[in-house]
Design an enzyme around this catalytic site. Structure first.
Site, PDB file in Angstrom:
ATOM      1  N   CYS A  71      -0.704   4.102   2.580  1.00  0.00           N
ATOM      2  CA  CYS A  71      -0.415   3.584   3.441  1.00  0.00           C
ATOM      3  C   CYS A  71       0.989   4.124   3.603  1.00  0.00           C
ATOM      4  CB  CYS A  71      -0.914   2.302   3.893  1.00  0.00           C
ATOM      5  SG  CYS A  71      -2.433   1.640   3.227  1.00  0.00           S
ATOM      6  N   ASP A  72       1.789   4.010   2.973  1.00  0.00           N
ATOM      7  CA  ASP A  72       3.356   3.269   3.412  1.00  0.00           C
ATOM      8  C   ASP A  72       4.441   4.603   3.462  1.00  0.00           C
ATOM      9  OD1 ASP A  72       2.276   1.886   5.370  1.00  0.00           O
ATOM     10  OD2 ASP A  72       3.147   0.056   4.029  1.00  0.00           O
ATOM     11  N   CYS A  98       1.030  -0.984   0.058  1.00  0.00           N
ATOM     12  CA  CYS A  98       0.024  -0.074  -0.099  1.00  0.00           C
ATOM     13  C   CYS A  98       0.276   1.252  -0.142  1.00  0.00           C
ATOM     14  CB  CYS A  98      -0.969   0.036   1.317  1.00  0.00           C
ATOM     15  SG  CYS A  98      -2.079   1.553   1.351  1.00  0.00           S
TER      16      CYS A  98
HETATM   17  C1  LIG Z   1       0.039  -4.107   5.815  1.00  0.00           C
HETATM   18  C2  LIG Z   1      -1.161  -2.708   6.013  1.00  0.00           C
HETATM   19  C3  LIG Z   1      -1.190  -1.562   5.855  1.00  0.00           C
HETATM   20  C4  LIG Z   1      -2.004  -0.564   6.266  1.00  0.00           C
HETATM   21  N1  LIG Z   1      -1.541   0.951   6.542  1.00  0.00           N
HETATM   22  C5  LIG Z   1      -2.939   1.612   6.348  1.00  0.00           C
HETATM   23  C6  LIG Z   1      -2.599   2.508   6.954  1.00  0.00           C
HETATM   24  O1  LIG Z   1      -1.846   3.388   7.582  1.00  0.00           O
HETATM   25  N2  LIG Z   1      -4.055   3.587   6.451  1.00  0.00           N
HETATM   26  C7  LIG Z   1      -4.717   3.159   6.240  1.00  0.00           C
HETATM   27  O2  LIG Z   1      -5.497   4.067   6.487  1.00  0.00           O
HETATM   28  N3  LIG Z   1      -5.401   1.463   5.777  1.00  0.00           N
HETATM   29  C8  LIG Z   1      -4.246   1.317   5.194  1.00  0.00           C
HETATM   30  N4  LIG Z   1      -4.346  -0.259   4.683  1.00  0.00           N
HETATM   31  C9  LIG Z   1      -5.586  -0.523   4.659  1.00  0.00           C
HETATM   32  C10 LIG Z   1      -7.080  -0.480   5.876  1.00  0.00           C
HETATM   33  O3  LIG Z   1      -6.386  -1.788   6.483  1.00  0.00           O
HETATM   34  C11 LIG Z   1      -7.841  -1.614   4.849  1.00  0.00           C
HETATM   35  O4  LIG Z   1      -8.476  -0.229   4.020  1.00  0.00           O
HETATM   36  C12 LIG Z   1      -9.027  -1.808   5.919  1.00  0.00           C
HETATM   37  O5  LIG Z   1      -8.967  -2.764   6.817  1.00  0.00           O
HETATM   38  C13 LIG Z   1     -10.313  -2.350   5.208  1.00  0.00           C
HETATM   39  O6  LIG Z   1     -11.106  -2.009   5.789  1.00  0.00           O
HETATM   40  P1  LIG Z   1     -12.291  -3.308   6.447  1.00  0.00           P
HETATM   41  O7  LIG Z   1     -12.896  -3.259   6.846  1.00  0.00           O
HETATM   42  O8  LIG Z   1     -12.831  -3.197   4.577  1.00  0.00           O
HETATM   43  O9  LIG Z   1     -11.669  -5.038   5.740  1.00  0.00           O
HETATM   44  P2  LIG Z   1     -10.785  -5.442   6.341  1.00  0.00           P
HETATM   45  O10 LIG Z   1      -9.366  -4.372   7.182  1.00  0.00           O
HETATM   46  O11 LIG Z   1      -9.325  -6.187   5.836  1.00  0.00           O
HETATM   47  O12 LIG Z   1     -10.846  -6.450   7.625  1.00  0.00           O
HETATM   48  C14 LIG Z   1     -11.705  -7.407   6.779  1.00  0.00           C
HETATM   49  C15 LIG Z   1     -12.808  -8.376   8.261  1.00  0.00           C
HETATM   50  O13 LIG Z   1     -13.218  -9.362   7.409  1.00  0.00           O
HETATM   51  C16 LIG Z   1     -13.034 -10.529   8.119  1.00  0.00           C
HETATM   52  N5  LIG Z   1     -13.300 -11.476   7.113  1.00  0.00           N
HETATM   53  C17 LIG Z   1     -13.268 -11.922   6.174  1.00  0.00           C
HETATM   54  N6  LIG Z   1     -14.253 -12.570   5.702  1.00  0.00           N
HETATM   55  C18 LIG Z   1     -14.754 -13.550   6.290  1.00  0.00           C
HETATM   56  C19 LIG Z   1     -16.175 -14.173   6.962  1.00  0.00           C
HETATM   57  N7  LIG Z   1     -16.497 -14.906   5.790  1.00  0.00           N
HETATM   58  N8  LIG Z   1     -16.604 -14.570   8.280  1.00  0.00           N
HETATM   59  C20 LIG Z   1     -16.317 -13.685   8.866  1.00  0.00           C
HETATM   60  N9  LIG Z   1     -15.424 -12.707   9.047  1.00  0.00           N
HETATM   61  C21 LIG Z   1     -14.799 -12.464   7.652  1.00  0.00           C
HETATM   62  C22 LIG Z   1     -12.190 -10.591   8.355  1.00  0.00           C
HETATM   63  O14 LIG Z   1     -11.245 -11.717   9.808  1.00  0.00           O
HETATM   64  C23 LIG Z   1     -11.900  -9.778   9.246  1.00  0.00           C
HETATM   65  O15 LIG Z   1     -11.641  -8.993  10.412  1.00  0.00           O
HETATM   66  C24 LIG Z   1      -3.072  -1.186   5.248  1.00  0.00           C
HETATM   67  C25 LIG Z   1      -2.985  -2.015   4.806  1.00  0.00           C
HETATM   68  C26 LIG Z   1      -2.409  -3.376   4.969  1.00  0.00           C
HETATM   69  C27 LIG Z   1      -2.598  -4.628   4.766  1.00  0.00           C
END
Ligand SMILES: Cc1cc2nc3c(=O)[nH]c(=O)nc-3n(C[C@H](O)[C@H](O)[C@H](O)COP(=O)(O)OP(=O)(O)OC[C@H]3O[C@@H](n4cnc5c(N)ncnc54)[C@H](O)[C@@H]3O)c2cc1C
Length: 316
Positions: free
Chosen positions: A143-144, A140
């Protein structure tokens, strides 16, 4: 299969920023949300130590700490947070059926999908090593990228996102070396032109990453090979960005929801509604463009508000 069927007003699938934000709004609207955390409680942010761009944290925060705070906030208003993985759904009727761990059956009036997406990596042992160490491998740039300002970085990828990220990095970093595996980009002509015209982006076509080099703690360079000539090169770099795509966690919904060609859930523009009434989506599961914690939280909020309005209309 379960003997008893639980009935809920609002079921939230996923515990990232989208899921917990949806839970905060749904709980405060008396929708008594039940939230299943899935295999990665807290979501993608639990894999990073530094979040500097989420508003409200002037000194930054670690990903795990931020997610614990979001969880606490969702709990404070009564969200029922549970361990469990949704394995199957049936969205064919007015009541939405969801199975957890292939055993528990839940009937939900509304479902909020916030299952996120997973970044794809090359899978090299050295890449995974420095990814786990938090030592300079990232998927990302937004992000980084800031952590590598005025430094030299390498980015791998050939699509529109890779070009977008390379261009973003070129505004922060001294030099960006872009490794393209084949002899052509997969990006649109306009995006390719943009990176080609950027003076501090060097593009190496037909070039494959062989190893991410490091000192045991942090990345120091990349060893790559030209696939035509076989020539090996070492590129000094402090950051290694992988931009080869993401996989949305949406397979279990494919029989019922409209997905785009890469598997992202299609929402009705300007809303969190899907093509199925009573099923809503927030976060990265529907977002291949922004993929940030703050946008996930924002669309999680939209999903809860849309769900609340759906229930109000249904029961009026
Ligand atoms: C290494 C890294 C660093 C990052 N740094 C930043 C940053 O500094 N700033 C920023 O804004 N963004 C950052 N991001 C991006 C950010 O993490 C994502 O945009 C954000 O987390 C997305 O949120 P979400 O709630 O859509 O899903 P996610 O965070 O992907 O969470 C998905 C959830 O769904 C659950 N899940 C999936 N399938 C199922 C299922 N079948 N049943 C039940 N639960 C399920 C998982 O267990 C998880 O809890 C980073 C990402 C990564 C990988």
């Amino acid at each position: 299969m379960s003997d008893t069927i639980e009935k809920v007003k609002c079921l939230i699938i996923g515990s990232g920023p989208a899921g917990y934000t949806a839970a905060i709004y749904a709980a405060r609207a008396n929708m008594f949300p039940v939230l299943y955390q899935g295999q990665q409680p807290g979501g993608q942010l639990t894999t990073t130590n530094e979040v500097e761009n989420f508003p409200g944290y002037p000194d930054g925060v670690t990903g795990p700490e931020m997610m614990i705070q979001l969880q606490e906030q969702a709990k404070r208003f009564g969200t029922d947070i549970r361990d469990g993985w949704v394995t199957k759904v049936d969205f064919s009727g007015e009541i939405h059926k969801v199975w957890v761990n292939d055993t528990i059956e839940i009937h939900a009036e509304t479902v909020i999908i916030s299952t996120g997406a997973s970044a794809k990596y090359l899978g090299l042992p050295s890449e995974q090593k420095y990814l786990q160490l938090g030592g300079g491998v990232s998927a990302c740039a937004v992000c980084d990228g800031f952590f590598y300002r005025n430094q030299e970085v390498v980015i791998v990828g050939a699509g529109d996102s890779a070009c977008e990220e390379a261009h973003y990095l070129s505004n922060i970093c001294k030099k960006v070396t872009m490794l393209v595996r084949s002899d052509q980009f997969r990006a649109s002509r306009i995006m390719e032109e943009r990176v080609r015209k950027t003076p501090n982006i060097e593009i190496l076509m037909h070039t494959e990453t062989e190893e991410v080099l490091g000192d045991g703690q942090v990345v120091t360079g990349v060893r790559a090979k030209n696939r035509t000539t076989g020539e090996a090169i070492e590129i000094p770099a402090t950051g290694f960005f992988v931009a080869i795509g993401h996989k949305p966690n949406t397979d279990i919904f494919a029989d019922y929801l409209d997905l785009d060609e890469t598997g992202y859930i299609k929402n009705i523009p300007g809303t969190a509604k899907t093509n199925v009434a009573g099923v809503f989506v927030g976060g990265d599961a529907a977002d291949h463009v922004y993929r940030q914690a703050i946008t996930a939280a924002g669309t999680g909020c939209m999903a809860a508000l849309d769900a609340e309005r759906y229930l109000a209309a249904k029961h009026s």
